[in-house]
Design a protein around this motif. Structure first.
Motif, PDB file in Angstrom:
ATOM      1  N   PRO A 137       5.861 -32.796   9.940  1.00  0.00           N
ATOM      2  CA  PRO A 137       7.107 -32.074   9.664  1.00  0.00           C
ATOM      3  C   PRO A 137       7.377 -30.942  10.641  1.00  0.00           C
ATOM      4  O   PRO A 137       8.477 -30.402  10.662  1.00  0.00           O
ATOM      5  CB  PRO A 137       6.890 -31.528   8.242  1.00  0.00           C
ATOM      6  N   GLU A 138       6.369 -30.580  11.471  1.00  0.00           N
ATOM      7  CA  GLU A 138       6.526 -29.456  12.389  1.00  0.00           C
ATOM      8  C   GLU A 138       6.699 -29.927  13.832  1.00  0.00           C
ATOM      9  O   GLU A 138       6.113 -30.919  14.261  1.00  0.00           O
ATOM     10  CB  GLU A 138       5.302 -28.528  12.327  1.00  0.00           C
ATOM     11  N   THR A 139       7.481 -29.155  14.596  1.00  0.00           N
ATOM     12  CA  THR A 139       7.715 -29.450  16.008  1.00  0.00           C
ATOM     13  C   THR A 139       6.417 -29.448  16.808  1.00  0.00           C
ATOM     14  O   THR A 139       6.174 -30.361  17.608  1.00  0.00           O
ATOM     15  CB  THR A 139       8.697 -28.421  16.606  1.00  0.00           C
ATOM     16  N   ARG A 142       4.334 -32.581  16.542  1.00  0.00           N
ATOM     17  CA  ARG A 142       4.958 -33.730  17.213  1.00  0.00           C
ATOM     18  C   ARG A 142       4.761 -33.617  18.729  1.00  0.00           C
ATOM     19  O   ARG A 142       4.500 -34.615  19.408  1.00  0.00           O
ATOM     20  CB  ARG A 142       6.451 -33.804  16.872  1.00  0.00           C
ATOM     21  N   ILE A 170      13.276 -37.390  10.103  1.00  0.00           N
ATOM     22  CA  ILE A 170      13.017 -37.462   8.671  1.00  0.00           C
ATOM     23  C   ILE A 170      14.349 -37.220   7.954  1.00  0.00           C
ATOM     24  O   ILE A 170      15.095 -36.318   8.321  1.00  0.00           O
ATOM     25  CB  ILE A 170      11.976 -36.409   8.250  1.00  0.00           C
ATOM     26  N   ILE A 172      17.421 -35.964   6.111  1.00  0.00           N
ATOM     27  CA  ILE A 172      17.760 -34.593   5.756  1.00  0.00           C
ATOM     28  C   ILE A 172      17.858 -34.431   4.244  1.00  0.00           C
ATOM     29  O   ILE A 172      17.714 -33.322   3.715  1.00  0.00           O
ATOM     30  CB  ILE A 172      19.053 -34.165   6.466  1.00  0.00           C
ATOM     31  N   ASP A 175      14.361 -33.226   3.368  1.00  0.00           N
ATOM     32  CA  ASP A 175      14.052 -31.872   3.819  1.00  0.00           C
ATOM     33  C   ASP A 175      15.206 -31.399   4.694  1.00  0.00           C
ATOM     34  O   ASP A 175      15.395 -31.899   5.800  1.00  0.00           O
ATOM     35  CB  ASP A 175      12.736 -31.868   4.608  1.00  0.00           C
ATOM     36  N   ASN A 177      15.631 -29.003   6.529  1.00  0.00           N
ATOM     37  CA  ASN A 177      15.286 -28.387   7.807  1.00  0.00           C
ATOM     38  C   ASN A 177      15.004 -29.418   8.900  1.00  0.00           C
ATOM     39  O   ASN A 177      14.811 -29.048  10.063  1.00  0.00           O
ATOM     40  CB  ASN A 177      14.046 -27.482   7.661  1.00  0.00           C
ATOM     41  N   GLN A 178      14.957 -30.689   8.533  1.00  0.00           N
ATOM     42  CA  GLN A 178      14.447 -31.685   9.476  1.00  0.00           C
ATOM     43  C   GLN A 178      15.368 -31.977  10.650  1.00  0.00           C
ATOM     44  O   GLN A 178      14.901 -32.357  11.732  1.00  0.00           O
ATOM     45  CB  GLN A 178      14.101 -32.974   8.738  1.00  0.00           C
ATOM     46  N   VAL A 181      14.351 -29.450  13.112  1.00  0.00           N
ATOM     47  CA  VAL A 181      13.044 -29.774  13.685  1.00  0.00           C
ATOM     48  C   VAL A 181      13.196 -30.815  14.794  1.00  0.00           C
ATOM     49  O   VAL A 181      12.610 -30.692  15.879  1.00  0.00           O
ATOM     50  CB  VAL A 181      12.081 -30.286  12.593  1.00  0.00           C
ATOM     51  N   THR A 182      13.998 -31.838  14.545  1.00  0.00           N
ATOM     52  CA  THR A 182      14.210 -32.872  15.561  1.00  0.00           C
ATOM     53  C   THR A 182      14.901 -32.298  16.792  1.00  0.00           C
ATOM     54  O   THR A 182      14.505 -32.580  17.925  1.00  0.00           O
ATOM     55  CB  THR A 182      15.035 -34.030  14.979  1.00  0.00           C
TER      56      THR A 182
END
Length: 274
Positions: A137-139, A142, A170, A172, A175, A177-178, A181-182
């Motif tokens: 889930p975190e940059t 990845r 992921i 939206i 989550d 916030n995704q 993040v992308t």
């Protein structure tokens, strides 16, 4: 913006049935529609779920032959098993530029075989920013996966310029916030690995929501502004065509606004100004 047409994929019931029944007309129509809509690559996926490797090899080669007959666009060979991709690559025999889809950060023997296949032919390779634990889930996590993949690619002689990192999306609805993040992952990939390109499968962002085309379009336009090079999508959708034009315009990639102006002239933006 490199557009990869996603419609010839056996996960779609219409395509799966066409492959099983060897319905050439349906497959040809799908390819030609995407060609005319502006796709640069046509993704070919013959994974009908039969579980028979030889059948999937034969089916993917059948799709290749149809594509070679009805389009001059580049092809993406899309399959889960390296042996299927190897058979398809041999069958294609460099009669058309092509790309491989895909590997991930698990870096299993399967991934290594696909990297070596891409290196042998020096063709583009899509690499997913996920590992055996799934999509982080975190940059930062990845990015770490991307770096690990890039190290293996370098060891095996594949040019960095041929890597298309997919930062992954992921939904939206899962989550909120995704999307951010992308976007941040795309931006950081471009900063850290300037030789590579980025791509993504678009429609997962709106999974679980209504009016999905609004979400997909806004997401694509914004992703282009963050430096996205490519997307795997349905190019026949008018809203997608509009989003690509708007993304290039707002990202400063449309000199003198020529593409935007041309799109208006041909009627892509029909609505009157308010």
């Amino acid at each position: 913006m490199i557009i990869i047409g996603e419609r010839v994929n056996a996960t779609r019931k219409r395509i799966r049935t066409a492959i099983q029944q060897k319905d050439t007309v349906t497959i040809k129509d799908e390819i030609v529609m995407q060609d005319m809509a502006g796709a640069h690559y046509i993704d070919l996926n013959a994974g009908t779920g039969s579980g028979v490797i030889q059948q999937e090899k034969d089916d993917l080669c059948w799709l290749i032959d149809i594509a070679l007959e009805c389009t001059e666009k580049n092809l993406v060979l899309d399959a889960a098993g390296p042996e299927i991709l190897q058979a398809a690559a041999k069958h294609l025999d460099d009669r058309r530029p092509w790309m491989l889809n895909s590997i991930n950060g698990e870096l299993s023997s399967r991934s290594m075989e696909i990297i070596e296949l891409a290196s042998k032919y020096q063709v583009p390779l899509i690499a997913l920013a996920m590992d055996k634990k799934g999509i982080p889930p975190e940059t930062d996590k990845r990015l770490a996966i991307c770096e690990a993949i890039l190290n293996e690619v370098r060891k095996r002689g594949l040019s960095e310029e041929l890597i298309f990192f997919d930062p992954l999306v992921i939904p939206i609805a899962t989550d909120t916030n995704q999307a951010l993040v992308t976007f941040k992952t795309i931006e950081r990939i471009n900063e850290l690995f300037p030789q590579v390109k980025t791509t993504l499968g678009l429609t997962n962002i709106s999974h679980g929501l209504k009016k999905r085309f609004f979400v997909n379009g806004a997401f694509l336009t914004t992703a282009v502004c963050f430096g996205l090079h490519s997307a795997i999508l349905d190019p026949t959708q008018k809203s997608i065509q509009q989003s690509v034009i708007m993304g290039n315009l707002l990202a400063g990639k449309d000199k003198f606004c020529r593409k935007f102006s041309r799109a208006i002239r041909v009627g892509l933006f029909e609505e009157e100004e308010r």
